[in-house]
Each structure stands twice: as C-alpha cells, then as structure tokens.
Design a protein around this motif. Structure first.
Motif, PDB file in Angstrom:
ATOM      1  N   LEU A  54       0.837  -1.196   0.000  1.00 41.08           N
ATOM      2  CA  LEU A  54       0.000   0.000   0.000  1.00 41.08           C
ATOM      3  C   LEU A  54       0.870   1.243   0.000  1.00 41.08           C
ATOM      4  N   ILE A  55       0.547   2.137  -0.914  1.00 38.20           N
ATOM      5  CA  ILE A  55       1.154   3.474  -0.934  1.00 38.20           C
ATOM      6  C   ILE A  55       0.034   4.454  -0.617  1.00 38.20           C
ATOM      7  N   LEU A  56       0.165   5.173   0.489  1.00 38.46           N
ATOM      8  CA  LEU A  56      -0.777   6.228   0.840  1.00 38.46           C
ATOM      9  C   LEU A  56      -0.141   7.568   0.481  1.00 38.46           C
ATOM     10  N   TRP A  57      -0.848   8.336  -0.327  1.00 38.25           N
ATOM     11  CA  TRP A  57      -0.326   9.638  -0.720  1.00 38.25           C
ATOM     12  C   TRP A  57      -0.366  10.595   0.460  1.00 38.25           C
ATOM     13  N   LYS A  58       0.529  11.565   0.440  1.00 35.29           N
ATOM     14  CA  LYS A  58       0.530  12.608   1.464  1.00 35.29           C
ATOM     15  C   LYS A  58      -0.748  13.430   1.342  1.00 35.29           C
ATOM     16  N   ALA A  59      -1.179  13.987   2.450  1.00 34.64           N
ATOM     17  CA  ALA A  59      -2.416  14.764   2.495  1.00 34.64           C
ATOM     18  C   ALA A  59      -2.411  15.883   1.456  1.00 34.64           C
ATOM     19  N   GLU A  60      -1.289  16.583   1.338  1.00 35.87           N
ATOM     20  CA  GLU A  60      -1.245  17.705   0.386  1.00 35.87           C
ATOM     21  C   GLU A  60      -1.135  17.243  -1.067  1.00 35.87           C
ATOM     22  N   GLU A  61      -0.915  15.950  -1.300  1.00 37.94           N
ATOM     23  CA  GLU A  61      -0.851  15.408  -2.661  1.00 37.94           C
ATOM     24  C   GLU A  61      -2.199  14.907  -3.169  1.00 37.94           C
ATOM     25  N   LEU A  62      -3.141  14.685  -2.272  1.00 35.80           N
ATOM     26  CA  LEU A  62      -4.400  14.061  -2.661  1.00 35.80           C
ATOM     27  C   LEU A  62      -5.134  14.836  -3.754  1.00 35.80           C
ATOM     28  N   LEU A  63      -5.393  16.099  -3.533  1.00 34.45           N
ATOM     29  CA  LEU A  63      -6.099  16.890  -4.549  1.00 34.45           C
ATOM     30  C   LEU A  63      -5.295  17.030  -5.845  1.00 34.45           C
ATOM     31  N   PRO A  64      -4.004  17.421  -5.785  1.00 35.22           N
ATOM     32  CA  PRO A  64      -3.236  17.535  -7.037  1.00 35.22           C
ATOM     33  C   PRO A  64      -3.138  16.222  -7.813  1.00 35.22           C
ATOM     34  N   PHE A  65      -2.936  15.104  -7.132  1.00 36.02           N
ATOM     35  CA  PHE A  65      -2.842  13.821  -7.836  1.00 36.02           C
ATOM     36  C   PHE A  65      -4.158  13.459  -8.505  1.00 36.02           C
ATOM     37  N   ASN A  66      -5.280  13.732  -7.860  1.00 35.16           N
ATOM     38  CA  ASN A  66      -6.573  13.450  -8.481  1.00 35.16           C
ATOM     39  C   ASN A  66      -6.782  14.315  -9.715  1.00 35.16           C
ATOM     40  N   ILE A  67      -6.297  15.538  -9.669  1.00 33.23           N
ATOM     41  CA  ILE A  67      -6.386  16.422 -10.843  1.00 33.23           C
ATOM     42  C   ILE A  67      -5.458  15.922 -11.947  1.00 33.23           C
ATOM     43  N   ILE A  78     -14.993   9.043  -8.125  1.00 28.59           N
ATOM     44  CA  ILE A  78     -13.928   8.357  -7.405  1.00 28.59           C
ATOM     45  C   ILE A  78     -12.923   9.407  -6.928  1.00 28.59           C
ATOM     46  N   PHE A  79     -12.455   9.263  -5.679  1.00 26.76           N
ATOM     47  CA  PHE A  79     -11.416  10.136  -5.141  1.00 26.76           C
ATOM     48  C   PHE A  79     -10.276   9.247  -4.683  1.00 26.76           C
ATOM     49  N   LEU A  80      -9.191   9.256  -5.457  1.00 26.12           N
ATOM     50  CA  LEU A  80      -8.044   8.396  -5.176  1.00 26.12           C
ATOM     51  C   LEU A  80      -7.252   8.894  -3.964  1.00 26.12           C
ATOM     52  N   PHE A  81      -6.713   7.932  -3.206  1.00 23.74           N
ATOM     53  CA  PHE A  81      -5.875   8.284  -2.057  1.00 23.74           C
ATOM     54  C   PHE A  81      -4.555   7.531  -2.041  1.00 23.74           C
ATOM     55  N   GLY A  82      -4.350   6.621  -2.966  1.00 27.58           N
ATOM     56  CA  GLY A  82      -3.106   5.865  -2.981  1.00 27.58           C
ATOM     57  C   GLY A  82      -3.145   4.769  -4.016  1.00 27.58           C
ATOM     58  N   SER A  83      -2.200   3.830  -3.893  1.00 23.57           N
ATOM     59  CA  SER A  83      -2.130   2.747  -4.866  1.00 23.57           C
ATOM     60  C   SER A  83      -1.553   1.487  -4.247  1.00 23.57           C
ATOM     61  N   ASN A  84      -1.545   0.442  -5.061  1.00 23.87           N
ATOM     62  CA  ASN A  84      -0.944  -0.817  -4.630  1.00 23.87           C
ATOM     63  C   ASN A  84       0.492  -0.930  -5.133  1.00 23.87           C
ATOM     64  N   GLY A  85       0.983   0.116  -5.779  1.00 20.84           N
ATOM     65  CA  GLY A  85       2.340   0.114  -6.304  1.00 20.84           C
ATOM     66  C   GLY A  85       2.491  -0.709  -7.567  1.00 20.84           C
ATOM     67  N   GLY A  86       1.390  -1.229  -8.078  1.00 21.73           N
ATOM     68  CA  GLY A  86       1.450  -2.098  -9.246  1.00 21.73           C
ATOM     69  C   GLY A  86       0.500  -1.697 -10.351  1.00 21.73           C
ATOM     70  N   GLY A  87       0.113  -0.443 -10.424  1.00 22.78           N
ATOM     71  CA  GLY A  87      -0.712   0.021 -11.526  1.00 22.78           C
ATOM     72  C   GLY A  87      -2.168   0.276 -11.195  1.00 22.78           C
ATOM     73  N   GLU A  88      -2.584  -0.030  -9.960  1.00 24.10           N
ATOM     74  CA  GLU A  88      -3.960   0.240  -9.571  1.00 24.10           C
ATOM     75  C   GLU A  88      -3.989   1.246  -8.433  1.00 24.10           C
ATOM     76  N   GLY A  89      -5.001   2.099  -8.501  1.00 23.73           N
ATOM     77  CA  GLY A  89      -5.202   3.067  -7.447  1.00 23.73           C
ATOM     78  C   GLY A  89      -6.289   2.613  -6.503  1.00 23.73           C
ATOM     79  N   PHE A  90      -6.231   3.119  -5.272  1.00 27.00           N
ATOM     80  CA  PHE A  90      -7.298   2.917  -4.309  1.00 27.00           C
ATOM     81  C   PHE A  90      -7.998   4.250  -4.130  1.00 27.00           C
ATOM     82  N   GLY A  91      -9.318   4.207  -4.053  1.00 24.80           N
ATOM     83  CA  GLY A  91     -10.053   5.442  -3.890  1.00 24.80           C
ATOM     84  C   GLY A  91     -11.393   5.248  -3.219  1.00 24.80           C
ATOM     85  N   PHE A  92     -11.940   6.358  -2.783  1.00 23.06           N
ATOM     86  CA  PHE A  92     -13.284   6.379  -2.231  1.00 23.06           C
ATOM     87  C   PHE A  92     -14.272   6.520  -3.381  1.00 23.06           C
TER      88      PHE A  92
END
Length: 136
Positions: A54-67, A78-92
């Motif tokens: 699991l890779i959890l993005w930093k709080a200040e990266e969440l909005l910019p990465f989604n953009i 979908i609002f992404l917050f991180g990834s599995n490090g293998g090409g898939e994102g995790f999101g709400f």
C-alpha cells in the motif's frame, strides 16, 4: 489514529503528521474519519499490510494527484488516495454514502473497471492484513 489502525500498519514506513490547514481542506471533502485520523500521525507512506503493498499519498498530494490523473474525467465520483504500487489506485467511491473503497487501474481508468474492495478504509486495511495476496 486509533490503536487498531496502528497495529495494522505496524510494518508501514511513513512521514510525520499533516498540517492542520491541509487536514481542514480534506475534512471539507467528507472523507471518512478513520481515513482522516491517520494523517494526525502519518502523512503518507508505504509498506506491506499483510501480503498487500500500500502506498498512501501525502495529504497535500491528494487533490493535485486526483487532478493530474484526471479522475473526474475518467472515473467521476472516485477520489483516489493511494495505490498498490502495481498500476492500480485505491479510492473512495463518493457516489454513495458511506463512501466505499474501490481499486481502479491508472491506465485505462474507467468507472466500469472500479472494483469494490472494502466497505471502509479500516475494512480495507483489515482485509489487506489477512489477504493471501489478492483482495478479490
């Protein structure tokens, strides 16, 4: 962060907590308390949770990465917050309440490929902790 989350993230490498201003911005988005609570002590990080990575993005990266990933264009709701490090994102999945957790590919991102993996952020971590390497 509650003790259950700390125990699940015991092999996790992370930075110190997020700023109060950044947390206030995230609270405005209606993200779950269990998710937001981790940013009091850790601000992004990565590591294994059981057999899952699991890779959890930093709080200040969440909005910019989604953009930058153009999530609103390719997977609205979908609002992404991180990834599995293998090409898939995790999101709400913000299209229903409470927000459920989905896994979605970064390449070929489309709502039709969003797969429900957990009922909440805590549930995602719990599932990862006992997983044999597959959330499906």
């Amino acid at each position: 962060m509650n003790e259950n989350l700390k125990a699940v993230l015991d092999d996790f490498s992370f930075d110190g907590g997020a700023s109060k201003d950044t947390l206030a911005e995230l609270e405005y988005l209606g993200l779950s308390d269990d998710f937001l609570s981790i940013f009091d002590e850790l601000n992004g990080g990565e590591g294994f949770v059981g057999e899952e990575y699991l890779i959890l993005w930093k709080a200040e990266e969440l909005l910019p990465f989604n953009i930058e990933y153009e999530v609103d264009k390719y997977a609205p709701g979908i609002f992404l917050f991180g990834s599995n490090g293998g090409g898939e994102g995790f999101g709400f999945d913000t299209r229903s309440k409470p927000y459920k957790i989905v896994e979605i590919p970064f390449i070929g991102m489309d709502l039709q490929y969003a797969t429900l993996v957990a009922e909440s952020f805590t549930h995602l971590l719990e599932r990862m902790k006992v997983s044999d390497g597959s959330l499906f």
